[in-house]
Each structure stands twice: as structure tokens, then as C-alpha cells.
Design a protein around this motif. Sequence first.
Motif, short mmCIF file in Angstrom:
data_model
loop_
_atom_site.label_atom_id
_atom_site.label_comp_id
_atom_site.label_asym_id
_atom_site.label_seq_id
_atom_site.Cartn_x
_atom_site.Cartn_y
_atom_site.Cartn_z
N GLY A 123 -11.80 153.70 44.08
CA GLY A 123 -12.06 155.13 44.02
C GLY A 123 -12.97 155.61 45.13
N VAL A 124 -14.08 154.91 45.33
CA VAL A 124 -15.04 155.34 46.34
C VAL A 124 -14.45 155.22 47.75
N VAL A 125 -13.80 154.10 48.01
CA VAL A 125 -13.27 153.88 49.36
C VAL A 125 -12.14 154.86 49.67
N VAL A 126 -11.24 155.05 48.71
CA VAL A 126 -10.10 155.95 48.96
C VAL A 126 -10.56 157.40 49.03
N LEU A 127 -11.35 157.84 48.06
CA LEU A 127 -11.71 159.25 48.01
C LEU A 127 -12.69 159.66 49.11
N LEU B 223 -23.07 150.93 47.15
CA LEU B 223 -21.97 150.51 46.29
C LEU B 223 -22.22 149.11 45.73
N ILE B 224 -22.65 148.19 46.58
CA ILE B 224 -22.93 146.82 46.15
C ILE B 224 -24.03 146.79 45.10
N PHE B 225 -25.12 147.47 45.38
CA PHE B 225 -26.26 147.47 44.46
C PHE B 225 -25.88 148.11 43.12
N SER B 226 -25.14 149.20 43.17
CA SER B 226 -24.78 149.91 41.94
C SER B 226 -23.85 149.08 41.06
#
Length: 241
Positions: free
Chosen positions: A113-117, A200-203
Motif C-alpha cells: 500500500g505505501v509503496v504503490v500509493l 516503514l521498517i520501524f513501524s
Amino acid sequence: MLGTFIGRLTHAVDPAREALVPILSEPAVLFGWAVAVAAALGALWWDLRERNTGLSSLMNGVWGLVVLYSGPFGLAIYWLSGRQQMAHDSLWRRGARSTAHCFSGCGAGEVTGVVVLVGLVAIQNTLVTTLGTFALAYLFGYALTVGPLLQDGEALSTAVRDALYTETPSITVMEVVAIGTDVLLAGEATIGTALFWGGLIFSLSLGFVAAYPVNVALVAVGVKEGMSDPTAAKGSDASAA
């Protein structure tokens, strides 16, 4: 009212954000993390191939995704709760495996989701990105439960109902914490920055930590089974902790 709550929450976490953002924005830190993840994946691959061949293909995939998302932290979870060499199983280990199963699907949805959006579609609206990422996290999380149930012969309606019943609490807590943390830390970051990936990694790992007690409780009351006991797998050797 919701805006007031979010404003107060943002203000409360400001000290943590101010401490974390410079670290997560550092390319050298991101590079070091990538090296650590690669080493952890290599160790996992070797252990699965040489010492834990009795684990199911599903759990092999789950552990691969967990380590990919969380590096040495994910490898430690596998080592403590997912190996055939454990001396015995326990509620806490079953809870960890259940969380890992949820984490593998939800994490895939969140990353997609994050990468695409943000990256490919370049949506700048935080609310749209957040809702879209939530939707994909739920979709991927449920799919990882529904798929195996269908393979076991369950009807689609029964499999979907079981997934909604068993996975919704864990997915909800995991994604509220993970996506909320990512927005607070890197909501304005673009895909080409270290902060985008560092946040993103931390979350993701923070979402695992938040969902763990939920899964332990669900296993304890019988809502979830906690995935199969690796010590009971064929060829297991209960010679280590």
C-alpha cells in the motif's frame, strides 16, 4: 473531536519523533539495516534447510517475511518460538507464531500500500494513503488465513467467517500502531528518501510488538490455535531451548 485527539496524540509523541526522525533519515543507518537483514535472512535460510526441514511450507514463508520485515528482531522471534529444537511449546510461543502469521500478511499489505500509493501513484493525501494501506493490510492478512483453509477443504463462506473472527482484533491493533507510527514519523517523506523506508521498517516491528499480547490473549481463550507446534513436526529434535 477526532482531530483534537489526534492533535494531542501527536503532541505527546513529539519527543520520541524528534529523537527517531534524524536516525531514520540517515542513509548509513538504512544501509546498515539492509546488511543486517541480509545476514538474518541467510541465517534463517540455512537453519530451515539444514535443521528444520519438518516445518510446513506455510511457516517457512511466514518466517521468511517476518525476517525480511524485521531483520535480526524477526530472526530472534523465529529462534525462540518457531524451531523444532525448542525444548517445549508454550502459550507465549504460540502467541508469537500467531502474531508472526498475522504480521507476514499484514506487512505485505502495508508495504504494498505505501509503496504503490506514495511511490508509484504519488498520492500526497495522507488520509487516502492511510485508508488504502489499511484496506490492503486487511486484505492480505485475511487472505493468508482464508487460503490455507480453502486448501484444507473449507467452504469459502466458512473460511472467510473464520478469518474475520480470528484475525480482525490482531490485524486492527497491528495496523493502527504500525500505520499510525509510519504517518507520524514519515507522513511527509517521499519514496526516494531514507526516512520513507526507515519509518516503514520501524513501524512494522512496532506493530508486531503491539499485536503480540492480543494474539496471546486470543490463543489463551481458544479463539486462535497459535499455528502448529514445531516440536511435533517430523524430524524434530528437542535438544535446545
